[in-house]
Structures are given as C-alpha cells and as structure tokens.
Design a protein around this motif. Structure first.
Motif, PDB file in Angstrom:
ATOM      1  N   LEU A   1       0.797  -1.238   0.000  1.00  0.00           N
ATOM      2  CA  LEU A   1       0.000   0.000   0.000  1.00  0.00           C
ATOM      3  C   LEU A   1       0.823   1.277   0.000  1.00  0.00           C
ATOM      4  O   LEU A   1       0.553   2.199  -0.758  1.00  0.00           O
ATOM      5  N   LEU A   2       1.848   1.314   0.851  1.00  0.00           N
ATOM      6  CA  LEU A   2       2.655   2.532   0.967  1.00  0.00           C
ATOM      7  C   LEU A   2       3.200   2.964  -0.386  1.00  0.00           C
ATOM      8  O   LEU A   2       3.179   4.140  -0.740  1.00  0.00           O
ATOM      9  N   PHE A   3       3.662   1.980  -1.160  1.00  0.00           N
ATOM     10  CA  PHE A   3       4.333   2.290  -2.411  1.00  0.00           C
ATOM     11  C   PHE A   3       3.347   2.748  -3.472  1.00  0.00           C
ATOM     12  O   PHE A   3       3.738   3.231  -4.530  1.00  0.00           O
ATOM     13  N   MET A   4       2.055   2.553  -3.215  1.00  0.00           N
ATOM     14  CA  MET A   4       1.032   3.067  -4.104  1.00  0.00           C
ATOM     15  C   MET A   4       0.569   4.440  -3.628  1.00  0.00           C
ATOM     16  O   MET A   4       0.421   5.370  -4.427  1.00  0.00           O
ATOM     17  N   VAL A   5       0.349   4.576  -2.315  1.00  0.00           N
ATOM     18  CA  VAL A   5      -0.249   5.806  -1.795  1.00  0.00           C
ATOM     19  C   VAL A   5       0.704   6.998  -1.955  1.00  0.00           C
ATOM     20  O   VAL A   5       0.281   8.078  -2.361  1.00  0.00           O
ATOM     21  N   VAL A   6       1.992   6.809  -1.686  1.00  0.00           N
ATOM     22  CA  VAL A   6       2.923   7.938  -1.726  1.00  0.00           C
ATOM     23  C   VAL A   6       3.006   8.588  -3.116  1.00  0.00           C
ATOM     24  O   VAL A   6       2.795   9.789  -3.239  1.00  0.00           O
ATOM     25  N   PRO A   7       3.264   7.823  -4.204  1.00  0.00           N
ATOM     26  CA  PRO A   7       3.299   8.488  -5.519  1.00  0.00           C
ATOM     27  C   PRO A   7       1.949   9.087  -5.911  1.00  0.00           C
ATOM     28  O   PRO A   7       1.908  10.137  -6.550  1.00  0.00           O
ATOM     29  N   LEU A   8       0.837   8.444  -5.499  1.00  0.00           N
ATOM     30  CA  LEU A   8      -0.485   8.981  -5.844  1.00  0.00           C
ATOM     31  C   LEU A   8      -0.707  10.327  -5.161  1.00  0.00           C
ATOM     32  O   LEU A   8      -1.166  11.282  -5.781  1.00  0.00           O
ATOM     33  N   VAL A   9      -0.373  10.410  -3.864  1.00  0.00           N
ATOM     34  CA  VAL A   9      -0.548  11.671  -3.145  1.00  0.00           C
ATOM     35  C   VAL A   9       0.290  12.756  -3.803  1.00  0.00           C
ATOM     36  O   VAL A   9      -0.173  13.881  -4.010  1.00  0.00           O
ATOM     37  N   THR A  10       1.517  12.411  -4.191  1.00  0.00           N
ATOM     38  CA  THR A  10       2.404  13.402  -4.792  1.00  0.00           C
ATOM     39  C   THR A  10       1.814  13.958  -6.083  1.00  0.00           C
ATOM     40  O   THR A  10       1.817  15.176  -6.302  1.00  0.00           O
ATOM     41  N   THR A  11       1.289  13.099  -6.966  1.00  0.00           N
ATOM     42  CA  THR A  11       0.749  13.634  -8.227  1.00  0.00           C
ATOM     43  C   THR A  11      -0.592  14.334  -8.003  1.00  0.00           C
ATOM     44  O   THR A  11      -0.826  15.390  -8.588  1.00  0.00           O
ATOM     45  N   LEU A  12      -1.460  13.752  -7.158  1.00  0.00           N
ATOM     46  CA  LEU A  12      -2.780  14.369  -6.962  1.00  0.00           C
ATOM     47  C   LEU A  12      -2.647  15.740  -6.315  1.00  0.00           C
ATOM     48  O   LEU A  12      -3.465  16.627  -6.530  1.00  0.00           O
ATOM     49  N   ASP A  13      -1.608  15.923  -5.530  1.00  0.00           N
ATOM     50  CA  ASP A  13      -1.325  17.201  -4.896  1.00  0.00           C
ATOM     51  C   ASP A  13      -1.216  18.310  -5.937  1.00  0.00           C
ATOM     52  O   ASP A  13      -1.645  19.437  -5.708  1.00  0.00           O
ATOM     53  N   GLY A  14      -0.641  17.983  -7.079  1.00  0.00           N
ATOM     54  CA  GLY A  14      -0.404  18.988  -8.108  1.00  0.00           C
ATOM     55  C   GLY A  14      -1.630  19.284  -8.967  1.00  0.00           C
ATOM     56  O   GLY A  14      -1.611  20.171  -9.797  1.00  0.00           O
ATOM     57  N   LEU A  15      -2.714  18.524  -8.765  1.00  0.00           N
ATOM     58  CA  LEU A  15      -3.924  18.718  -9.570  1.00  0.00           C
ATOM     59  C   LEU A  15      -4.660  19.959  -9.064  1.00  0.00           C
ATOM     60  O   LEU A  15      -5.030  20.047  -7.897  1.00  0.00           O
ATOM     61  N   ASP A  16      -4.876  20.929  -9.963  1.00  0.00           N
ATOM     62  CA  ASP A  16      -5.557  22.166  -9.596  1.00  0.00           C
ATOM     63  C   ASP A  16      -7.049  21.894  -9.389  1.00  0.00           C
ATOM     64  O   ASP A  16      -7.706  21.338 -10.258  1.00  0.00           O
ATOM     65  N   ASP A  17      -7.571  22.313  -8.221  1.00  0.00           N
ATOM     66  CA  ASP A  17      -8.997  22.107  -7.938  1.00  0.00           C
ATOM     67  C   ASP A  17      -9.884  22.721  -9.020  1.00  0.00           C
ATOM     68  O   ASP A  17     -10.967  22.219  -9.304  1.00  0.00           O
ATOM     69  N   ASN A  18      -9.395  23.821  -9.618  1.00  0.00           N
ATOM     70  CA  ASN A  18     -10.190  24.491 -10.648  1.00  0.00           C
ATOM     71  C   ASN A  18     -10.495  23.580 -11.825  1.00  0.00           C
ATOM     72  O   ASN A  18     -11.555  23.672 -12.433  1.00  0.00           O
ATOM     73  N   LEU A  19      -9.552  22.700 -12.147  1.00  0.00           N
ATOM     74  CA  LEU A  19      -9.763  21.775 -13.257  1.00  0.00           C
ATOM     75  C   LEU A  19     -10.933  20.856 -12.951  1.00  0.00           C
ATOM     76  O   LEU A  19     -11.784  20.598 -13.809  1.00  0.00           O
ATOM     77  N   VAL A  20     -10.956  20.378 -11.690  1.00  0.00           N
ATOM     78  CA  VAL A  20     -12.039  19.473 -11.298  1.00  0.00           C
ATOM     79  C   VAL A  20     -13.361  20.228 -11.321  1.00  0.00           C
ATOM     80  O   VAL A  20     -14.373  19.738 -11.851  1.00  0.00           O
ATOM     81  N   GLU A  21     -13.361  21.453 -10.785  1.00  0.00           N
ATOM     82  CA  GLU A  21     -14.580  22.272 -10.784  1.00  0.00           C
ATOM     83  C   GLU A  21     -15.065  22.514 -12.199  1.00  0.00           C
ATOM     84  O   GLU A  21     -16.262  22.409 -12.487  1.00  0.00           O
ATOM     85  N   ALA A  22     -14.118  22.846 -13.080  1.00  0.00           N
ATOM     86  CA  ALA A  22     -14.486  23.098 -14.478  1.00  0.00           C
ATOM     87  C   ALA A  22     -15.161  21.876 -15.064  1.00  0.00           C
ATOM     88  O   ALA A  22     -16.145  21.989 -15.799  1.00  0.00           O
ATOM     89  N   GLY A  23     -14.653  20.692 -14.715  1.00  0.00           N
ATOM     90  CA  GLY A  23     -15.257  19.457 -15.189  1.00  0.00           C
ATOM     91  C   GLY A  23     -16.721  19.362 -14.791  1.00  0.00           C
ATOM     92  O   GLY A  23     -17.586  19.040 -15.608  1.00  0.00           O
ATOM     93  N   TYR A  24     -16.997  19.713 -13.511  1.00  0.00           N
ATOM     94  CA  TYR A  24     -18.389  19.653 -13.049  1.00  0.00           C
ATOM     95  C   TYR A  24     -19.222  20.750 -13.702  1.00  0.00           C
ATOM     96  O   TYR A  24     -20.373  20.532 -14.086  1.00  0.00           O
TER      97      TYR A  24
END
Lengths: 283, 286
Positions: free
Chosen positions: B164-187
């Motif tokens: 699990l650790l080896f999956m969660v750490v890289p995922l958190v790192t990339t998701l951190d860089g995702l701008d919330d505005n992009l997600v909002e725009a999607g909605y």
C-alpha cells in the motif's frame, strides 16, 4: 469530490467509514503483534492470560521453561549480526551515494543519461534475483579457484561479506537518489564564492557543500540502516552460518511461534520508530 | 578548472560507481545468465545447452507457478490501486492542515516493521487459533475454529498490505499537483463524478498511477516471505522454486535459469507498462 463540490451526506459518511476501516486494516496486525508480547501464555493467541514481562526477561535456568529475549543467546547473537551488517552497509552505501550524487549532479560527461539508467537498475531487479546472482558469481568463483588452484577464498563463500555486498548492491541506488535530490537544490554559486575567497576545492567541499548535504546524508543513513536490518530476500540467499535476525526469526517461525517472536517484533518496531522520528525531526 | 583536472576528477568519481555497478550488479547477472545455459554432464564436466529452459516448459509445475505468480501479482497491483486511490485522494484533496500530515504519517506506520513482522501479525490474526477465528466464534457465526490462513485470499491480503505505501505515496504526490479548478471546471461543464474521474483526474494522475503500479508489481512478484508463510500447499510462488533449486536441491543451473526467467518476466511487464502509458523509467523511479 473536492471541497467546493457539494457532496451528499451519505457519501461523506461512507467515505469516513472507508478511511476508518483502512486505518484499522493498517494498524491491526502491528497492534496485535505488540499486545501478545505481554500475554502470560505459551502461545501468541487468545485467550488473554494476564500481563507478563517473561518474554523479555525470563531465564530458563532460573524459572522453568520460558526463555525471554534477553536470555535467548540465539536471538541475541542474530541481533548483533544484523547490527554489524547494517553498520557496514550504511557506511559503504552512503559513501558511494555521496560520490554518485556528485557524479550525476555536478559533472558533465558523455553517456551520463545511460549510466543514470544503469544506476537505477538495482531497483527493478527482484531482491531474490540480486541475491542469487551474487551467490552464483562469487561462490561459483570460489569453487573454481578452489578446484583449479587449491586456494580457499572464504570471503566469497556465503557469509557476512556476501550479505553486505548483496545489500549494498541495491541500497546504494536509494542513498544516491536521496543525496542527489538534495544536491540538486544546492546553489553552486555558494561554492564558487568559497573558491573566490581563496578556499581550495577540497576545503570548499568540506566547509560549504558537505554541511548542506548533511540532512540528506543522515536521512540516507537511517534509510540504509533500516533497509539492511529488515532485508530478507537478498540476505537469505547469501547467509552462511552467522544468520542475521530476519533469517533467524524466519527459521524460528517455521518451527512454531512463541511470544518471544512478538517480543522481538515489538523491539524492532520501537527501534525503527525512534530512528524514523529522529530523522523526521532533523529534516 | 583546467582540462586535466576535470578529467582526473571525473575519473575519481566514476571509479567507485563503476566498481559498484560492475562487481555487484552487472557481472553477477551476466554470470547467472551464463550458468543458466550450462548443462552439467557429470560432477566436473559442463556443456552448453538449453536443458534448463526446456525443463521449465516441459515441467508443468514450473510454468504453472510462473503464470500464477504473474497473474496474482497483477491482481494484487490492481487491488492495491483500487484501495489506495480513495485514501490518496482524501489526503491530497480533502484533508486539511494537521489532519493531512497525520494521515500521511499513519500510512507510513506499517513500514516501521519489517515484512517478516507484518506477515507474522497477519498469521496471528488469521490462523485457526487466531483472533478472527476466536471473534467469529464469540459472535456465534461459526461453530468451531476456522482456518483463514494458508489460502490465496490470505496471501493477497498480506501482499496488498505490504504494497500500500508504495502506491499511496506516488499517488498523493501527483494528486497534490492537480488544480482544484480543473475538477470544478469538469463539473461546471456538466460532468458527473464518473466523467470527471475519467476525463480529468485519471489522466492527470497517470504518472503517479504508473509509478505506483510498477513498484508494487515488482515488489509483489519478487516477494518470498508473504506467499511462503501465508500461502497453503497449492499457493506456490515462483521465488520459492528459485530458492528450492539453490538452497535445497543445490541445482544452480536450474535455479539460474528460473531466475533469468523471473527477471525477464518482470522487465517485460514493466517495459510494457511504461510503453502503454507513455512514461519512462527515469521519470517513474528517479
């Protein structure tokens, strides 16, 4: 699904439950292992028979059939072997990591990209294979030399030198990555300033660059020590008569488990936690 | 710095690197490859051949275990991604301030214990005299002790736990860089949860997903302790066969051939994974 997007109440509570279940899943095996180190029973299982420190301090010579960790010569000597191996692995892999980091971050040369990929290779090789290949190469060489010339190269037979070699093979890559990441953030102008002020390159390295790298070096050392201490897959292939702790525990576990194993496990967890905490605080 | 000094320092820095990589990684693997093509005719004579490799294909036990190990590792990787993604999303996007750091550290806690200790913990929980069996009996759901250990499900539980650790750490790192505005725009553009996840979040998180999956797959494929201690009679793992050839049967030639095959399988799948998603090794690992 982000804060600004409305979520239904059941979605939030479901998500909360999932998080809770996840962290229980993470903690449960460790908590259980720790708790049964203190159970006053000869097996690490229910029912709970009361609290005891026997599994740490009992001496079979004095009080019957239980041998606690601190009187168990087999486990204690395995623990010492592990510390010895981890110490040398840490020293060698951190030293190599420093040199590699400087090589890849500060020097320009042809074929650097390719060598960088080669440097990453040990991470994509399964630990068992790494151990096996080193065994085949060095032990096979010792066999050949003994057969052809009658010289015994005991250094290359399964034993602690080979265990150290096997662990250094992949831990060096990790320490290189940690130290190189810190060196990348270093401002070379600082070193140039030192040189302009009359320092020799050696003095500049020891008074300017090395202090900057120190946190990463400590981090890499802690990581190397833990990785070496906990390694099983590479170690088991290369170990001789002196078995490190993980291999000794594995052998015990196959014979059947007693709470002494829990006692060792708890001790190991405590030491790693302390080491991890010390590194986190520093950085 | 003049040219000679530059050359000299390059040489000095390159030597330890070359010694390490050649003596501890490259030469041993070349030798393993060589040994795997040697056929032992009697105790002191060897010839070249592919006997060990034809053994592998002729003996169904070998290649069945090989395929089983590969499939189980892929299953473990997929499960780890499914379980880890919501956790990483929560840490990166929903948690705030202190909670964020605490949750992230909580994910690291299991890794203060070695794989052996973690596996031992699961054995105490799952075996016949274990805690789950006791709890199920106390609840009255089963009549006698139940054996939950020594089957494939138990192995998967243990492998996912280790990974699990080896999956969660890289995922958190990339998701951190995702701008919330992009997600909002999607909605705002009329997407529902599923559309936004598929069109916005997953493409963005791809580098993290790939690097997590590769590391998890490699670790799972090469693991030995968890399948050995938690698996039953039928849950053989390929690393066990390598171990048996080397340590128990002392058949180095066969063991080396199996080792080469495992290495080829893992490199091939990692390469395929990188190819299909357009990533490269340097970005994923370094």
């Amino acid at each position: 699904m982000i804060r600004s997007v409305p979520r239904s109440r059941w979605f939030i509570s479901l998500y909360g439950l999932y998080l809770l279940a996840f962290f229980i899943y993470l903690a449960l095996p460790l908590v259980v292992t720790a708790v049964f180190a203190f159970n006053d029973s000869n097996f690490p299982s229910l029912p709970w028979q009361g609290f005891t420190l026997d599994w740490y301090f009992a001496d079979a010579a004095e009080s019957g059939n239980r041998t606690g960790l601190f009187h168990d010569q087999g486990l204690l000597s395995a623990l010492w072997v592990s510390v010895l191996v981890a110490f040398w692995v840490t020293v060698i892999s951190v030293a190599l990591g420093c040199v590699n980091a400087v090589l890849f971050e500060r020097i320009q040369f042809r074929g650097k990209e390719l060598l960088y990929l080669v440097m990453l290779l040990p991470l994509v090789i399964p630990g068992v294979i790494l151990g096996v290949s080193i065994l085949v190469f060095y032990s096979g060489m010792a066999n050949q030399v003994s057969l052809n010339w009658g010289i015994e190269l005991d250094l290359f037979r399964p034993g602690l030198p080979l265990v150290i070699a096997g662990q250094v093979a992949f831990i060096t890559t990790l320490s290189t990555l940690i130290i190189a990441a810190r060196l990348r953030k270093f401002d070379p102008q600082l070193e140039e300033a030192a040189l302009n002020l009359g320092a020799t390159p050696i003095v500049a390295w020891f008074t300017v660059t090395l202090p900057w790298l120190l946190p990463a070096i400590f981090g890499a050392a802690a990581m190397a020590f833990l990785m070496s201490f906990e390694n099983f897959n590479t170690t088991v292939m290369l170990t001789g008569s002196d078995t490190p702790l993980t291999v000794a525990l594995f052998n015990r576990l196959r014979e059947g488990s007693t709470p002494v194993l829990n006692a060792v496990a708890l001790l190991l967890m405590a030491v790693s936690a302390l080491l991890a905490m010390a590194t986190l605080r520093r950085s | 710095m003049n040219r000679t000094a530059g050359k000299l320092s390059l040489l000095l820095l390159l030597t330890p690197f070359v010694l390490w990589i050649v003596l501890l990684v490259l030469l041993p693997h070349v030798q393993m490859l060589r040994v795997s093509f040697q056929v032992r005719e009697s105790w002191d004579s060897l010839s070249w051949g592919v006997t060990q490799y034809s053994n592998f294909f002729a003996e169904s036990y070998y290649w069945r275990t090989f395929i089983r190990t590969g499939v189980m590792s892929m299953l473990t990787t997929a499960l780890t991604l499914l379980i880890g993604f919501p956790i990483a999303w929560y840490i990166a996007k929903l948690a705030r301030g202190r909670a964020r750091g605490v949750l992230f550290l909580a994910c690291l806690i299991p890794f203060w214990a070695s794989e052996l200790v973690r596996t031992y913990g699961w054995m105490i929980l799952l075996r016949e005299s274990g805690l789950f069996s006791g709890w199920l009996q106390a609840l009255g759901w089963v009549d006698g002790p139940v054996e939950l250990l020594y089957n494939d499900a138990a192995v998967i539980v243990g492998l996912v736990y280790n990974a699990l650790l080896f999956m969660v750490v890289p995922l958190v790192t990339t998701l951190d860089g995702l701008d919330d505005n992009l997600v909002e725009a999607g909605y705002d553009l009329g997407g529902n949860h599923w559309n936004v996840l598929r069109e916005v979040v997953i493409p963005w998180a791809m580098p993290g997903i790939v690097s997590g999956c590769i590391v998890v797959f490699m670790l799972t494929l090469g693991s030995y302790l968890t399948p050995t201690l938690m698996g039953g009679k039928d849950s053989a793992w390929f690393t066990q066969q390598i171990f048996t050839q080397f340590i128990t049967r002392f058949n180095w030639e066969q063991g080396a051939a199996l080792g080469v095959l495992l290495l080829v399988l893992s490199s091939l799948l990692v390469w395929l994974g990188l190819r299909l998603t357009g990533q490269n090794l340097r970005k994923v690992l370094g």
